[in-house]
Design a protein around this motif. Structure first.
Motif, mmCIF file in Angstrom:
data_model
loop_
_atom_site.group_PDB
_atom_site.id
_atom_site.type_symbol
_atom_site.label_atom_id
_atom_site.label_comp_id
_atom_site.label_asym_id
_atom_site.label_seq_id
_atom_site.Cartn_x
_atom_site.Cartn_y
_atom_site.Cartn_z
ATOM 1 N N MET A 1 0.398 -5.247 -8.381
ATOM 2 C CA MET A 1 1.008 -4.449 -7.259
ATOM 3 C C MET A 1 1.945 -3.513 -7.310
ATOM 4 S SD MET A 1 2.520 -6.534 -4.034
ATOM 5 C CE MET A 1 1.344 -7.598 -3.712
ATOM 6 N N LEU A 2 2.719 -3.632 -8.286
ATOM 7 C CA LEU A 2 3.982 -2.725 -8.662
ATOM 8 C C LEU A 2 3.539 -1.565 -9.514
ATOM 9 C CD1 LEU A 2 6.813 -5.223 -7.963
ATOM 10 C CD2 LEU A 2 5.821 -3.841 -6.285
ATOM 11 N N GLY A 3 2.318 -1.591 -10.137
ATOM 12 C CA GLY A 3 1.925 -0.526 -11.170
ATOM 13 C C GLY A 3 2.286 -0.853 -12.534
ATOM 14 N N VAL B 1 -2.445 -1.381 -9.919
ATOM 15 C CA VAL B 1 -3.414 -1.788 -11.160
ATOM 16 C C VAL B 1 -4.251 -2.923 -10.914
ATOM 17 C CG1 VAL B 1 -3.846 -2.679 -13.517
ATOM 18 C CG2 VAL B 1 -1.474 -1.209 -12.729
ATOM 19 N N PRO B 2 -5.395 -2.562 -10.995
ATOM 20 C CA PRO B 2 -6.565 -3.511 -10.398
ATOM 21 C C PRO B 2 -6.601 -4.933 -11.333
ATOM 22 C CG PRO B 2 -7.666 -1.466 -11.309
ATOM 23 C CD PRO B 2 -6.248 -1.230 -11.121
ATOM 24 N N ASP C 1 0.762 -1.348 -0.019
ATOM 25 C CA ASP C 1 -0.022 -0.032 -0.076
ATOM 26 C C ASP C 1 0.915 1.054 -0.031
ATOM 27 O OD1 ASP C 1 -2.343 -1.616 0.157
ATOM 28 O OD2 ASP C 1 -2.770 -1.468 2.179
ATOM 29 N N SER C 2 2.051 1.184 0.460
ATOM 30 C CA SER C 2 3.070 2.385 0.501
ATOM 31 C C SER C 2 3.865 2.594 -0.720
ATOM 32 C CB SER C 2 3.987 2.341 1.701
ATOM 33 O OG SER C 2 4.607 1.215 1.843
ATOM 34 N N LEU C 3 3.899 1.830 -1.615
ATOM 35 C CA LEU C 3 4.713 1.561 -2.687
ATOM 36 C C LEU C 3 4.589 2.770 -3.573
ATOM 37 C CD1 LEU C 3 5.001 -2.163 -3.439
ATOM 38 C CD2 LEU C 3 6.832 -0.978 -2.404
ATOM 39 N N SER C 4 3.384 3.245 -4.183
ATOM 40 C CA SER C 4 3.239 4.352 -5.031
ATOM 41 C C SER C 4 3.900 5.653 -4.298
ATOM 42 C CB SER C 4 1.848 4.264 -5.558
ATOM 43 O OG SER C 4 0.994 4.470 -4.459
#
Length: 191
Positions: free
Chosen positions: A186-188, A171-172, A159-162
């Motif tokens: 999870m990593l966009g 990305v959903p 949750d804090s990566l972005s």
């Protein structure tokens, strides 16, 4: 040191990225990657620099302040593949030194167990292997044991990566997505 599952994953992740580095054609070094700010050369230089840090932080016990800006910028020189090979071998050897995983290393985020640092390096190499594969048109399927390892590493702080500036927004994906798709999302990254 042998027989360590962590060191086995580390060796596998380095070998995976290395196989992609060795597949880069001469005309691809300036090509874009999924890391929007980086070319192929930038991406390989980033991972090469990360391996050079391992030698200093784990192998010699230097601190971030002592290393300073030694690895800022392009660390590949005129022979990028050879630079990667040397840095990879050095990092692998540093983590395999007797007692290396029991050490504490000084990172920019503070003192960190070397075992945790090694786990971060594995996850980083796995994800960037996908980035490099995509950039050069190589097979972008990642080995499931490495995907599972990276998921386990990233999930606790996903949750804090972005917010770090290093990752895009997650990305959903559908709940039944495969592990690699979940990791990349999870990593966009869009697979």
């Amino acid at each position: 040191m042998s027989g360590s599952p962590l060191l086995d994953r580390h060796a596998e992740a380095l070998e995976l990225f290395s196989s992609r580095v060795h597949a880069v054609r001469d005309d691809q070094w300036d090509d874009p990657t999924p890391c929007t700010e980086w070319s192929v050369r930038d991406l390989v230089s980033h991972l090469t620099g990360e391996q050079l840090w391992v030698v200093d932080l784990v192998g010699t016990g230097r601190t971030v302040a002592e290393v300073g800006d030694a690895y800022d910028g392009d660390v590949l020189g005129d022979a990028p593949v050879a630079a990667w090979d040397r840095a990879m071998a050095g990092a692998r050897d540093a983590f395999r030194e007797e007692g290396a995983l029991d050490r504490t290393v000084n990172l920019s985020s503070g003192d960190t167990p070397a075992r945790a640092y090694c786990s971060q390096m594995v996850a980083d190499a796995v994800v960037h292997s996908w980035d490099l594969s995509r950039a050069i048109g190589a097979d972008d399927r990642l080995p499931l044991p490495l995907v599972d390892f990276a998921l386990q590493e990233f999930t606790p702080y996903a949750d804090s990566l972005s917010g770090t500036g290093y990752f895009a927004e997650a990305v959903p994906v559908p709940p039944d997505a495969d592990a690699q798709t979940k990791l990349l999302a999870m990593l966009g990254r869009k697979s």
